[in-house]
Design a protein around this motif. Structure first.
Motif, short mmCIF file in Angstrom:
data_model
loop_
_atom_site.label_atom_id
_atom_site.label_comp_id
_atom_site.label_asym_id
_atom_site.label_seq_id
_atom_site.Cartn_x
_atom_site.Cartn_y
_atom_site.Cartn_z
N UNK A 1 7.05 9.93 -46.31
CA UNK A 1 7.74 11.20 -46.07
C UNK A 1 9.20 10.94 -45.82
N UNK A 2 10.05 11.32 -46.77
CA UNK A 2 11.49 11.14 -46.60
C UNK A 2 11.86 9.67 -46.51
N UNK A 3 13.13 9.43 -46.23
CA UNK A 3 13.59 8.07 -46.02
C UNK A 3 13.59 7.22 -47.26
N UNK A 4 14.07 5.98 -47.11
CA UNK A 4 14.13 5.05 -48.23
C UNK A 4 13.40 3.74 -47.95
N UNK B 1 17.57 8.46 -29.58
CA UNK B 1 18.44 8.25 -30.75
C UNK B 1 17.62 8.21 -32.04
N UNK B 2 16.50 7.49 -32.01
CA UNK B 2 15.66 7.39 -33.21
C UNK B 2 15.05 8.75 -33.56
N UNK B 3 14.62 9.49 -32.54
CA UNK B 3 14.03 10.81 -32.77
C UNK B 3 15.04 11.75 -33.42
N UNK B 4 16.22 11.82 -32.86
CA UNK B 4 17.25 12.71 -33.39
C UNK B 4 17.72 12.27 -34.78
N UNK B 5 17.76 10.97 -35.01
CA UNK B 5 18.21 10.46 -36.32
C UNK B 5 17.30 10.96 -37.43
N UNK B 6 15.98 10.93 -37.20
CA UNK B 6 15.03 11.40 -38.22
C UNK B 6 15.05 12.92 -38.30
N UNK B 7 15.14 13.59 -37.17
CA UNK B 7 15.07 15.05 -37.14
C UNK B 7 16.21 15.70 -37.93
N UNK B 8 17.40 15.14 -37.80
CA UNK B 8 18.58 15.78 -38.41
C UNK B 8 19.07 15.11 -39.69
N UNK B 9 18.40 14.07 -40.17
CA UNK B 9 18.90 13.36 -41.34
C UNK B 9 18.99 14.27 -42.55
N UNK C 1 25.48 12.45 -38.01
CA UNK C 1 24.74 13.55 -38.62
C UNK C 1 24.12 14.45 -37.56
N UNK C 2 23.50 13.85 -36.51
CA UNK C 2 22.91 14.75 -35.50
C UNK C 2 23.96 15.39 -34.61
N UNK D 1 17.15 6.40 -39.14
CA UNK D 1 17.20 7.60 -39.98
C UNK D 1 16.65 7.36 -41.37
N UNK D 2 16.61 6.09 -41.80
CA UNK D 2 16.17 5.76 -43.16
C UNK D 2 14.66 5.62 -43.28
N UNK D 3 13.92 5.79 -42.20
CA UNK D 3 12.48 5.51 -42.20
C UNK D 3 11.67 6.58 -42.93
N UNK D 4 10.68 6.15 -43.67
CA UNK D 4 9.73 7.05 -44.33
C UNK D 4 8.66 7.42 -43.31
N UNK D 5 8.90 8.47 -42.56
CA UNK D 5 8.01 8.81 -41.45
C UNK D 5 7.80 10.32 -41.41
N UNK D 6 6.62 10.74 -40.95
CA UNK D 6 6.25 12.15 -41.00
C UNK D 6 6.60 12.92 -39.74
N UNK D 7 7.08 12.23 -38.70
CA UNK D 7 7.46 12.92 -37.47
C UNK D 7 8.52 12.09 -36.75
#
Length: 458
Positions: free
Chosen positions: A60-63, A115-123, A137-138, A295-301
């Motif tokens: 999910x998302x990310x690279x 930081x990790x949570x916000x990075x994925x949420x707003x990427x 970005x966040x 922020x680059x992680x392929x993660x669903x949450x």
């Protein structure tokens, strides 16, 4: 104009007690907003990360994979500061500094998680599959257009600081180590570094991630090979080392210098500064740099990637703690108290079966990983400011600095970049305070089993 003289007051402010207090207070605030996730959900975090590397395949998302994202962050974080810097902290603050380092780590775990949570949420995910994320970005999309200038400041500080903390400092350490222990000329070292870093950055985040996935386990293996024999050699002094850490944490008399026989009095402020400072700047929690990787992680949450932030901190804490215990147990901390940290760590590794070359090998590997990851961080900051077209010019400039680093010089530029690295924290900490409630809500929704709803595109 003396750049070093102009830079010094700002550097002292950025790395001074006042700023350290802000780091701690933000970490405590985020701990409260997340229900002290670093303690209450640590078991879940370990199961979701180290316990699920092979089992979970998210696209999910990310690279890159969530594990690779964490390795990129760890590759940048676990650098020469975990070795030489940890020894320096003990020399400045005595064994008691280690206890305050632990405290800073435990509080900082909530910061790195957020930081990790916000990075994925707003990427931002683009049509070509690329991703842009991190504090810039966040800040921009979490705090709104009116705070776009703050996001730009973070990106600018990151792009510039990468040339110092992530390049010249690391390349210089590699050059010195290879010259002193193996007689390799700095120009040869610089050429090899430039070639390696150029290849990695040229391949984008995928190549940096693959390298990090290889280099981090190698760092840890080399670290254990280097430190465990020394720890075994001084195993009888380990209980006394633990006792010293706790007994001198609030002490106003850390030790008497064995070398000169003169008493070296350390005030509580010095002990706190050495310990808390190492605990903050060794793991980069609050600086925001690691969020660029997460922020680059392929993660669903987002919370699932936040767990990797916690695990990342545990690995960093393990390395710094083992290094500190080994040095204190050796007794060299008393002999070199207030002295040169490089000389002290060289004396420590002189006792190793493989000698000081073992230390040199560790420094080289630790620095290489840091350079690759920070090259990516700086490039992302530059791309945020000036667009995708700046990536190759930035990469080539970074490679040029990698060549120059082992040759020495550029002290003023390194000092300014070090200050800019500290300044990265200011925009990031402001955003963490403003978005702490959102992090807490995302944590609550995750454990309630609610699906993640990314914010609407502007």
């Amino acid at each position: 104009m003396d750049i070093l003289a102009l830079n010094e007051p700002l550097n002292q402010a950025v790395y001074g007690p006042g700023m350290m207090l802000v780091f701690i207070l933000v970490g405590l605030y985020l701990s409260l907003r997340t229900g002290f996730v670093q303690f209450s959900r640590l078991g879940v975090a370990l199961r979701e990360t180290l316990g699920a590397i092979r089992e979970r395949s998210l696209s999910f998302g990310g690279q890159i994979t969530p594990f690779q994202a964490a390795m990129v962050a760890l590759s940048a974080t676990v650098g020469t500061g975990h070795l030489v810097g940890m020894v320096g902290a003990v020399l400045l603050g005595g064994p008691g500094a280690v206890l305050w380092m632990w405290a800073a780590y435990l509080v900082g775990m909530a910061t790195k998680f957020a930081e990790a949570v916000l990075a994925v949420h707003f990427r931002r995910q683009y049509t070509d599959g690329s991703v842009m994320g991190g504090p810039m970005v966040y800040i921009r999309y979490g705090l709104g257009k009116r705070m776009a200038w703050l996001a730009a400041l973070f990106a600018l500080f990151t792009a510039a600081a990468a040339f110092g903390i992530g390049n010249l400092t690391q390349a210089g350490a590699v050059g010195n180590a290879l010259l002193q222990e193996f007689g390799i000329p700095p120009a040869i070292t610089g050429l090899l570094l430039a070639l390696l870093i150029g290849i990695l950055l040229g391949g984008g985040i995928q190549w940096v991630a693959r390298f990090a996935q290889f280099i981090v386990p190698l760092k840890l293996a080399l670290f254990l090979l280097g430190v465990l024999p020394l720890l075994v050699l001084h195993i009888g002094e380990l209980p006394a080392a633990f006792t010293l850490i706790f007994s001198s944490a609030l002490s106003f008399q850390a030790a008497a210098s064995g070398a000169a026989g003169a008493a070296v009095a350390l005030g509580l402020a010095e002990i706190l500064k050495a310990g808390v400072g190492r605990g903050i700047f060794a793991n980069e929690a609050g600086l925001g740099s690691a969020a660029i990787a997460h922020a680059q992680a392929q993660v669903d949450h987002p919370v699932r990637q936040g767990f990797w932030g916690l695990t990342e901190m545990l690995v960093s804490l393990f390395v710094t703690t083992l290094m500190a215990l080994t040095f204190i147990a050796s007794g060299l901390w008393e002999r070199f108290l207030g002295g040169d940290r490089v000389e002290a760590i060289r004396h420590l590794f002189a006792e190793h079966p493989l000698g000081v070359p073992m230390l040199a090998s560790m420094l080289v590997v630790f620095a290489l990983g840091t350079m690759a990851s920070w090259g990516f961080y700086g490039e992302e900051g530059a791309a945020y400011l000036f667009g995708e077209g700046v990536r190759w010019p930035y990469r080539l400039t970074f490679v040029a600095f990698a060549f120059v680093g082992p040759l020495g010089g550029l002290a003023a530029l390194t000092a300014v970049a070090d200050t800019l690295n500290g300044l990265m924290a200011i925009p990031n900490l402001i955003a963490l305070l403003a978005l702490g409630g959102l992090v807490g809500r995302l944590v609550g929704e995750f454990f309630q089993g609610l699906p993640w709803q990314p914010p609407q595109e502007e």
